[in-house]
Design a protein around this motif. Structure first.
Motif, PDB file in Angstrom:
ATOM      1  N   MET A   1       0.841  -1.192   0.000  1.00 24.09           N
ATOM      2  CA  MET A   1       0.000   0.000   0.000  1.00 24.09           C
ATOM      3  C   MET A   1       0.876   1.242   0.000  1.00 24.09           C
ATOM      4  O   MET A   1       1.856   1.325   0.734  1.00 24.09           O
ATOM      5  CB  MET A   1      -0.900   0.009   1.230  1.00 24.09           C
ATOM      6  CG  MET A   1      -1.646   1.326   1.414  1.00 24.09           C
ATOM      7  SD  MET A   1      -2.421   1.444   3.031  1.00 24.09           S
ATOM      8  CE  MET A   1      -2.912   3.166   2.996  1.00 24.09           C
ATOM      9  N   GLU A   2       0.542   2.228  -0.810  1.00 24.92           N
ATOM     10  CA  GLU A   2       1.277   3.490  -0.844  1.00 24.92           C
ATOM     11  C   GLU A   2       0.366   4.599  -0.355  1.00 24.92           C
ATOM     12  O   GLU A   2      -0.774   4.738  -0.797  1.00 24.92           O
ATOM     13  CB  GLU A   2       1.755   3.795  -2.270  1.00 24.92           C
ATOM     14  CG  GLU A   2       2.627   5.034  -2.334  1.00 24.92           C
ATOM     15  CD  GLU A   2       3.336   5.151  -3.665  1.00 24.92           C
ATOM     16  OE1 GLU A   2       3.558   6.287  -4.105  1.00 24.92           O
ATOM     17  OE2 GLU A   2       3.665   4.104  -4.254  1.00 24.92           O
ATOM     18  N   LEU A   3       0.872   5.401   0.586  1.00 24.91           N
ATOM     19  CA  LEU A   3       0.071   6.476   1.151  1.00 24.91           C
ATOM     20  C   LEU A   3      -0.177   7.553   0.102  1.00 24.91           C
ATOM     21  O   LEU A   3       0.744   7.992  -0.575  1.00 24.91           O
ATOM     22  CB  LEU A   3       0.796   7.094   2.352  1.00 24.91           C
ATOM     23  CG  LEU A   3       1.022   6.185   3.564  1.00 24.91           C
ATOM     24  CD1 LEU A   3       1.900   6.885   4.595  1.00 24.91           C
ATOM     25  CD2 LEU A   3      -0.305   5.810   4.189  1.00 24.91           C
ATOM     26  N   SER A   4      -1.418   7.991  -0.027  1.00 27.42           N
ATOM     27  CA  SER A   4      -1.727   9.084  -0.937  1.00 27.42           C
ATOM     28  C   SER A   4      -1.505  10.405  -0.226  1.00 27.42           C
ATOM     29  O   SER A   4      -1.684  10.519   0.994  1.00 27.42           O
ATOM     30  CB  SER A   4      -3.177   8.989  -1.433  1.00 27.42           C
ATOM     31  OG  SER A   4      -4.082   9.321  -0.406  1.00 27.42           O
ATOM     32  N   VAL A   5      -1.117  11.418  -0.989  1.00 27.33           N
ATOM     33  CA  VAL A   5      -0.854  12.737  -0.409  1.00 27.33           C
ATOM     34  C   VAL A   5      -2.116  13.304   0.233  1.00 27.33           C
ATOM     35  O   VAL A   5      -2.078  13.859   1.337  1.00 27.33           O
ATOM     36  CB  VAL A   5      -0.326  13.695  -1.503  1.00 27.33           C
ATOM     37  CG1 VAL A   5      -0.199  15.112  -0.958  1.00 27.33           C
ATOM     38  CG2 VAL A   5       1.026  13.214  -2.017  1.00 27.33           C
ATOM     39  N   GLN A   6      -3.257  13.141  -0.446  1.00 23.15           N
ATOM     40  CA  GLN A   6      -4.502  13.691   0.079  1.00 23.15           C
ATOM     41  C   GLN A   6      -4.878  13.043   1.404  1.00 23.15           C
ATOM     42  O   GLN A   6      -5.231  13.725   2.370  1.00 23.15           O
ATOM     43  CB  GLN A   6      -5.632  13.499  -0.944  1.00 23.15           C
ATOM     44  CG  GLN A   6      -5.480  14.297  -2.221  1.00 23.15           C
ATOM     45  CD  GLN A   6      -4.549  13.614  -3.221  1.00 23.15           C
ATOM     46  OE1 GLN A   6      -4.033  12.520  -2.965  1.00 23.15           O
ATOM     47  NE2 GLN A   6      -4.346  14.270  -4.349  1.00 23.15           N
ATOM     48  N   SER A   7      -4.790  11.718   1.470  1.00 24.72           N
ATOM     49  CA  SER A   7      -5.138  11.007   2.702  1.00 24.72           C
ATOM     50  C   SER A   7      -4.164  11.354   3.821  1.00 24.72           C
ATOM     51  O   SER A   7      -4.576  11.547   4.977  1.00 24.72           O
ATOM     52  CB  SER A   7      -5.137   9.498   2.459  1.00 24.72           C
ATOM     53  OG  SER A   7      -6.120   9.134   1.515  1.00 24.72           O
ATOM     54  N   ALA A   8      -2.888  11.424   3.483  1.00 23.97           N
ATOM     55  CA  ALA A   8      -1.876  11.738   4.488  1.00 23.97           C
ATOM     56  C   ALA A   8      -2.112  13.121   5.093  1.00 23.97           C
ATOM     57  O   ALA A   8      -2.038  13.305   6.312  1.00 23.97           O
ATOM     58  CB  ALA A   8      -0.482  11.665   3.859  1.00 23.97           C
ATOM     59  N   GLN A   9      -2.414  14.104   4.260  1.00 22.56           N
ATOM     60  CA  GLN A   9      -2.633  15.454   4.770  1.00 22.56           C
ATOM     61  C   GLN A   9      -3.880  15.521   5.637  1.00 22.56           C
ATOM     62  O   GLN A   9      -3.906  16.211   6.654  1.00 22.56           O
ATOM     63  CB  GLN A   9      -2.746  16.448   3.605  1.00 22.56           C
ATOM     64  CG  GLN A   9      -2.768  17.913   4.039  1.00 22.56           C
ATOM     65  CD  GLN A   9      -1.496  18.318   4.758  1.00 22.56           C
ATOM     66  OE1 GLN A   9      -0.401  18.136   4.239  1.00 22.56           O
ATOM     67  NE2 GLN A   9      -1.632  18.852   5.967  1.00 22.56           N
ATOM     68  N   ARG A  10      -4.914  14.791   5.242  1.00 25.51           N
ATOM     69  CA  ARG A  10      -6.132  14.759   6.054  1.00 25.51           C
ATOM     70  C   ARG A  10      -5.843  14.180   7.435  1.00 25.51           C
ATOM     71  O   ARG A  10      -6.303  14.714   8.457  1.00 25.51           O
ATOM     72  CB  ARG A  10      -7.204  13.918   5.346  1.00 25.51           C
ATOM     73  CG  ARG A  10      -8.495  13.762   6.141  1.00 25.51           C
ATOM     74  CD  ARG A  10      -9.481  12.871   5.402  1.00 25.51           C
ATOM     75  NE  ARG A  10      -8.956  11.547   5.139  1.00 25.51           N
ATOM     76  CZ  ARG A  10      -8.931  10.567   6.028  1.00 25.51           C
ATOM     77  NH1 ARG A  10      -9.389  10.773   7.272  1.00 25.51           N
ATOM     78  NH2 ARG A  10      -8.444   9.383   5.717  1.00 25.51           N
ATOM     79  N   ILE A  11      -5.054  13.109   7.482  1.00 26.24           N
ATOM     80  CA  ILE A  11      -4.716  12.472   8.754  1.00 26.24           C
ATOM     81  C   ILE A  11      -3.859  13.395   9.609  1.00 26.24           C
ATOM     82  O   ILE A  11      -4.084  13.544  10.815  1.00 26.24           O
ATOM     83  CB  ILE A  11      -3.987  11.132   8.501  1.00 26.24           C
ATOM     84  CG1 ILE A  11      -4.961  10.125   7.866  1.00 26.24           C
ATOM     85  CG2 ILE A  11      -3.404  10.578   9.794  1.00 26.24           C
ATOM     86  CD1 ILE A  11      -4.301   8.850   7.383  1.00 26.24           C
ATOM     87  N   VAL A  12      -2.885  14.040   8.993  1.00 26.58           N
ATOM     88  CA  VAL A  12      -2.007  14.968   9.717  1.00 26.58           C
ATOM     89  C   VAL A  12      -2.823  16.099  10.339  1.00 26.58           C
ATOM     90  O   VAL A  12      -2.648  16.457  11.511  1.00 26.58           O
ATOM     91  CB  VAL A  12      -0.932  15.534   8.767  1.00 26.58           C
ATOM     92  CG1 VAL A  12      -0.293  16.790   9.366  1.00 26.58           C
ATOM     93  CG2 VAL A  12       0.140  14.493   8.505  1.00 26.58           C
ATOM     94  N   ASP A  13      -3.720  16.686   9.568  1.00 26.19           N
ATOM     95  CA  ASP A  13      -4.536  17.793  10.077  1.00 26.19           C
ATOM     96  C   ASP A  13      -5.426  17.329  11.228  1.00 26.19           C
ATOM     97  O   ASP A  13      -5.599  18.046  12.223  1.00 26.19           O
ATOM     98  CB  ASP A  13      -5.402  18.369   8.952  1.00 26.19           C
ATOM     99  CG  ASP A  13      -4.576  19.084   7.889  1.00 26.19           C
ATOM    100  OD1 ASP A  13      -3.431  19.478   8.195  1.00 26.19           O
ATOM    101  OD2 ASP A  13      -5.074  19.238   6.754  1.00 26.19           O
ATOM    102  N   GLU A  14      -5.979  16.119  11.082  1.00 31.75           N
ATOM    103  CA  GLU A  14      -6.885  15.602  12.106  1.00 31.75           C
ATOM    104  C   GLU A  14      -6.146  15.334  13.410  1.00 31.75           C
ATOM    105  O   GLU A  14      -6.611  15.721  14.491  1.00 31.75           O
ATOM    106  CB  GLU A  14      -7.553  14.326  11.596  1.00 31.75           C
ATOM    107  CG  GLU A  14      -8.696  13.839  12.463  1.00 31.75           C
ATOM    108  CD  GLU A  14      -9.540  12.775  11.770  1.00 31.75           C
ATOM    109  OE1 GLU A  14     -10.215  12.018  12.478  1.00 31.75           O
ATOM    110  OE2 GLU A  14      -9.520  12.722  10.520  1.00 31.75           O
TER     111      GLU A  14
END
Length: 384
Positions: A1-14
């Motif tokens: 699995m490769e982390l997507s930029v959009q998902s990663a940023q959402r998780i970081v912000d949360e």
């Protein structure tokens, strides 16, 4: 699995919003792909690379070891499916972040797992929708055996006898332009899906602002009862009116859909909103008329009108036909005085040379309404 930029940023912000610290997320190559500090995205994080390559359980970068791209803080591996897929970094002094570092790590892994499950669910839905389109709309009919095998893999047995119903919200344009209106439509479609899939053992395909319901074979009376039940639910729970077309009992789903779709087109103007295929008349051949001919017909009948003017005339005519020619009922539906409606109908006669109140001329406008419903999504250069 490769982390997507959009998902990663959402998780970081949360996560940052919960712990109140600067957060970075690095992929398995050590690149910063998300951060509360946007200037750091895209930089290489050597500590993260070490964690992945050496399998370290954690790595703290001391203040004296920090660089412009690697700041002091705790870095922890993110695992998914038994392997390290990235690294989460929490900026701060060791004694400040060590207390909740493992909590942040676990939160990140949970969010990644949930996001991955949602992605897989959306992918499954797209695959299922593509199959249903091939089956119902006809793209896969040339290879029935292949289609049947695809269906079984998705849990759909295409050999089961079925009936088809096409459903949509009437006066859709009144609701799609606002968030509140669209939310009501979404809630209604969810309720329809729950009723049809849960209680009726049916399958639903959403296509072009409509829901195509594939129900297990049942008598006409039960199809009518289901349609009426959906209409009552839409009206009482969501304040919306439905247009429902019911098939004529064709032996295969593709033909049954064609019948239900023609009935649905006519149902959008029918007073009760539910129409079986056996009651369809003019709509039987409108599908064979080319789009260009339909547009030309509208230009000819409503010569000189702009597109917005045409839409207003069509709305008036829909109310008139839905009221079966009753001036009072049509005026009530339009929220105008009946004298105002009479005046507008006279204006329409002056514009077109035809009087909708005369039975011999009413079909001119009925066809115009049918054609408009099929081409309203295109750009009609009225009067050009």
């Amino acid at each position: 699995m490769e982390l997507s930029v959009q998902s990663a940023q959402r998780i970081v912000d949360e996560i940052s919003g919960i712990v109140g610290q600067h957060i970075n997320m690095m992929d398995e190559r050590g690149n910063i792909i998300a951060s509360t500090d946007g200037t750091r995205v895209g930089h290489f994080h050597a500590g993260a690379k070490r964690i992945v390559e050496e399998g370290l359980p954690e790595l703290y970068v001391r203040p004296e070891d920090a660089t412009p791209t690697v700041r002091a803080g705790l870095n922890l591996p993110i695992t998914h499916g038994g392997r390290t897929v990235g690294v989460i970094g929490i900026t701060g002094a060791y004694e400040q972040v060590i207390g909740y570092g493992q909590v942040v790590k676990k939160m990140t892994e949970i969010l990644i797992r949930e996001g991955n499950e949602q992605d897989e669910k959306r992918l499954d839905q797209r695959v299922r929708s593509r199959f249903l389109e091939d089956w119902v709309l006809g793209g896969g009919l040339l290879q029935p055996q292949v289609l049947a095998e695809r269906g079984l893999a998705l849990g759909v047995d295409i050999t089961v006898p079925r009936r088809v119903m096409v459903v949509s919200v009437r006066d859709l344009a009144l609701y799609t332009d606002t968030a509140a209106g669209q939310k009501r439509i979404d809630q209604l479609e969810t309720a329809v899906s729950g009723l049809v899939e849960g209680e009726a053992g049916g399958i639903i395909l959403r296509n072009a602002a409509r829901q195509i319901l594939l129900l297990r074979a049942r008598p006409d009376a039960q199809m009518q009862a289901m349609a009426q039940r959906l209409c009552v639910m839409a009206r009482e729970r969501f304040g919306l009116r439905l247009a429902v077309g019911i098939d004529g009992g064709a032996p295969d789903v593709h033909r049954a859909y064609a019948q239900a779709n023609k009935a649905w087109r006519s149902a959008r103007m029918a007073p009760e909103g539910v129409l079986p295929y056996d009651s369809v008349t003019l709509e039987l051949f409108t599908g064979d008329v080319p789009r260009q001919t339909k547009e030309e017909y509208l230009r000819k009948v409503f010569r000189g009108c702009t597109y917005e003017e045409l839409r207003r005339w069509i709305g008036l005519l829909e109310a008139y036909f839905a009221a079966e020619g009753s001036i009072q009922a049509a005026a009530d539906a339009l929220y105008i005085h009946k004298n105002t409606l009479q005046y507008r109908l006279k204006r329409l006669e002056e514009l077109t040379g035809c009087d909708v109140r005369r039975p011999s001329q009413a079909p001119v406008f009925y066809m115009a309404v049918l054609f408009f419903k099929e081409v309203e999504g295109s750009l009609l250069l009225m009067g050009s």
